[in-house]
Enzyme design. Structure first.
Site, mmCIF file in Angstrom:
data_model
loop_
_atom_site.group_PDB
_atom_site.id
_atom_site.type_symbol
_atom_site.label_atom_id
_atom_site.label_comp_id
_atom_site.label_asym_id
_atom_site.label_seq_id
_atom_site.Cartn_x
_atom_site.Cartn_y
_atom_site.Cartn_z
ATOM 1 N N ARG A 54 0.814 -1.223 0.000
ATOM 2 C CA ARG A 54 0.000 0.000 0.000
ATOM 3 C C ARG A 54 0.844 1.268 0.000
ATOM 4 N NH1 ARG A 54 -5.160 -1.031 3.826
ATOM 5 N NH2 ARG A 54 -5.915 0.687 2.547
ATOM 6 N N GLU A 320 -11.231 -7.518 -4.240
ATOM 7 C CA GLU A 320 -10.871 -8.611 -5.160
ATOM 8 C C GLU A 320 -11.872 -8.808 -6.292
ATOM 9 O OE1 GLU A 320 -8.725 -8.864 -1.489
ATOM 10 O OE2 GLU A 320 -10.900 -8.995 -1.768
#
Length: 380
Positions: A54, A320
Site C-alpha cells: 500500500r 478482489e
C-alpha cells in the site's frame, strides 16, 4: 492502525486512482501532504506486507504515472526502512518492522510469518531495485521466492499457510486454501513472471502447477445452480468454504490467459467470476460477506447456493471481485462485467457510504435495514 500512525495509508494508496480518474485538485492536495507532512521517521511498528503493497506500491505507481521524483524518493525511504525485516536466521522476513528504530520482530504469539505476506512483496521490492539501480531490495525478496520454491510440504503446487522465520520451513502442514494467508502467493507468481519479461520460467512453472493443484484438490460445484467454487483442504478433508479473498483468482487467471497461457484458464476465470458475482447477488444487501460456504446438496431448485454463518457476515470493503471484473471486462469486452461492477458499486454506496465522507465496513450484509456500520466517522 495506520491512520493513527500518521502514515497516510489510504491517502497514499489512493494517489494513483486520483491521478487516473483526473481528480487533479484532490491529487495536488494529497501531493502537498506527502511533500510537507509525510515522514517515516517514527517510532512505530508497521506490518511489512501492508506497508509494502500500500505505501511502497502506492508511491511507485504514482511515480510511474507522474514522473515526479518526490514519490520515488519517498518510496526509497520506506523501502530502506522495511529492509530490517529480512534480518532473520532464515532470511524469511518477520511480519513487523519498527520503521524509526530499524528493528523487526515476529508477532508476539509466534515466530511464524504467513506465506502470502512473505511472498507478496516481491513486485514492489523488485521494481524499487529497477528504478534505483540498487539490487539489495530485489536480492532480499528473490531469496524468499527461491527458498519457497525448494520447500517440501506442498501438495500439487499448493502451499501451506505459515512459514517459520527461524527454520525457514513451512509449519501447520496439511492445510491448503486460496483464501487468507496463502492467496496472493499465487497471484504474485504470475505477475512476477510477467514483470520479468516472461524470462523467469521457474515462477511460471510454480504458477501452472498450482493452478493444476487447485483443479485437482479444491474445485467443486455447488447446488442447485452448479456454481464453480474453490474450497479448502485440511488434512485431506474438503470444506466448501470460500473466502472473498479468493475472488482475486478469476482476474489472475484471465491475466495469465491474456499473456499466452492455456485457454482453459480463461474458461475457469469465466466460471469463477460468475461465482464471485453470485456471492454479492444472492445476499440481501447485494454485498458479499467475508466468507461463504457453498451448498453441496440442495433441498430444492429455489434454495441458495451461498450460505453465510453469523461470524462471517461482515464486509470489509475488499477489492478482489471488482478488480477481477475489471480484468474480465478489459480482456473480453463483455459489458455484463461492467453491469455487475455497477450493481456492486451501487450497493456499496447504499449501505457503506458515510455522510461525512468515505466508506465504512459493515458487520451484517444480510440485514438491509441495519447493516451495522462499524465506523461512524468513515474511511475510504
Amino acid at each position: 492502525l495506520f491512520r493513527s500512525l500518521g502514515l497516510g495509508l489510504t491517502l497514499i494508496d489512493s494517489l494513483d486512482t486520483m491521478w487516473i480518474l483526473g481528480l487533479k485538485e484532490e491529487f495536488n492536495e494529497a501531493k502537498k501532504w506527502v511533500l510537507n507532512e509525510l515522514s517515516f521517521q517514527k517510532n512505530v511498528d508497521v506490518n511489512l506486507f501492508e506497508s509494502t503493497i500500500r505505501i511502497l506500491g502506492g508511491l511507485l505507481s504514482t511515480y510511474h504515472l507522474t514522473g515526479d521524483l518526490l514519490f520515488l524518493e519517498k518510496a526509497k525511504d520506506i523501502g530502506d526502512r522495511l529492509m530490517p525485516a529480512f534480518k532473520t536466521p532464515s532470511k524469511i522476513p518477520y511480519s513487523d518492522v519498527n520503521i524509526g528504530r530499524g528493528t523487526a520482530h515476529p508477532p508476539r504469539w509466534t515466530s511464524d510469518s504467513t506465506v502470502a505476506e512473505v511472498t507478496s512483496i516481491q513486485l514492489e521490492f523488485r521494481e524499487l531495485s529497477r528504478l534505483t539501480g540498487d539490487d539489495k531490495y530485489q536480492k532480499a525478496v528473490d531469496h524468499v521466492t527461491k527458498h519457497v520454491h525448494t520447500l517440501s510440504g506442498k501438495r500439487d503446487g499448493l502451499v501451506p499457510m505459515f512459514i517459520n522465520t527461524n527454520s525457514g520451513q513451512f509449519t501447520h502442514l496439511g492445510v491448503y486454501t486460496l483464501g487468507a494467508r496463502a492467496d496472493s502467493y499465487y497471484e504474485y507468481l504470475l505477475k512476477q513472471w510477467i514483470q520479468s519479461g516472461k524470462k523467469e520460467t521457474e515462477l511460471l512453472e510454480d504458477y501452472m502447477q498450482a493452478i493444476e493443484g487447485v483443479k485437482k484438490n479444491l474445485l467443486r460445484r455447488s447446488e442447485p445452480h452448479r456454481l464453480t467454487f474453490v474450497g479448502e483442504l485440511a488434512h485431506s478433508h474438503f470444506s466448501p468454504k470460500m473466502d472473498h479473498l479468493v475472488c482475486f483468482l478469476p482476474g489472475t487467471l484471465a491475466l495469465g490467459a491474456h499473456n499466452g497461457l492455456t485457454a482453459d484458464h480463461m474458461s475457469l476465470a469465466t466460471a469463477l467470476m460468475e461465482t464471485c458475482y453470485q456471492m454479492y447477488a444472492q445476499i440481501e444487501t447485494g454485498l458479499s460477506p467475508e466468507i461463504v460456504h457453498f451448498s453441496l446438496h440442495a433441498a430444492n431448485q429455489d434454495s441458495k447456493d451461498v450460505q453465510v454463518k453469523p461470524a462471517d457476515r461482515h464486509n470489509l470493503l475488499r477489492p478482489e471481485t471488482v478488480e477481477s471484473l475489471l480484468y474480465m471486462y478489459r480482456f473480453t469486452g463483455d459489458v455484463k462485467y461492467q453491469d455487475w461492477g455497477w450493481e456492486i458499486l451501487q450497493s456499496f454506496n447504499k449501505y457503506t457510504r458515510v455522510s461525512t465522507g468515505g466508506f465504512t465496513s459493515i458487520n451484517n450484509v444480510q440485514n438491509p435495514d441495519n447493516p451495522e456500520p462499524s465506523d461512524k466517522i468513515g474511511r475510504a
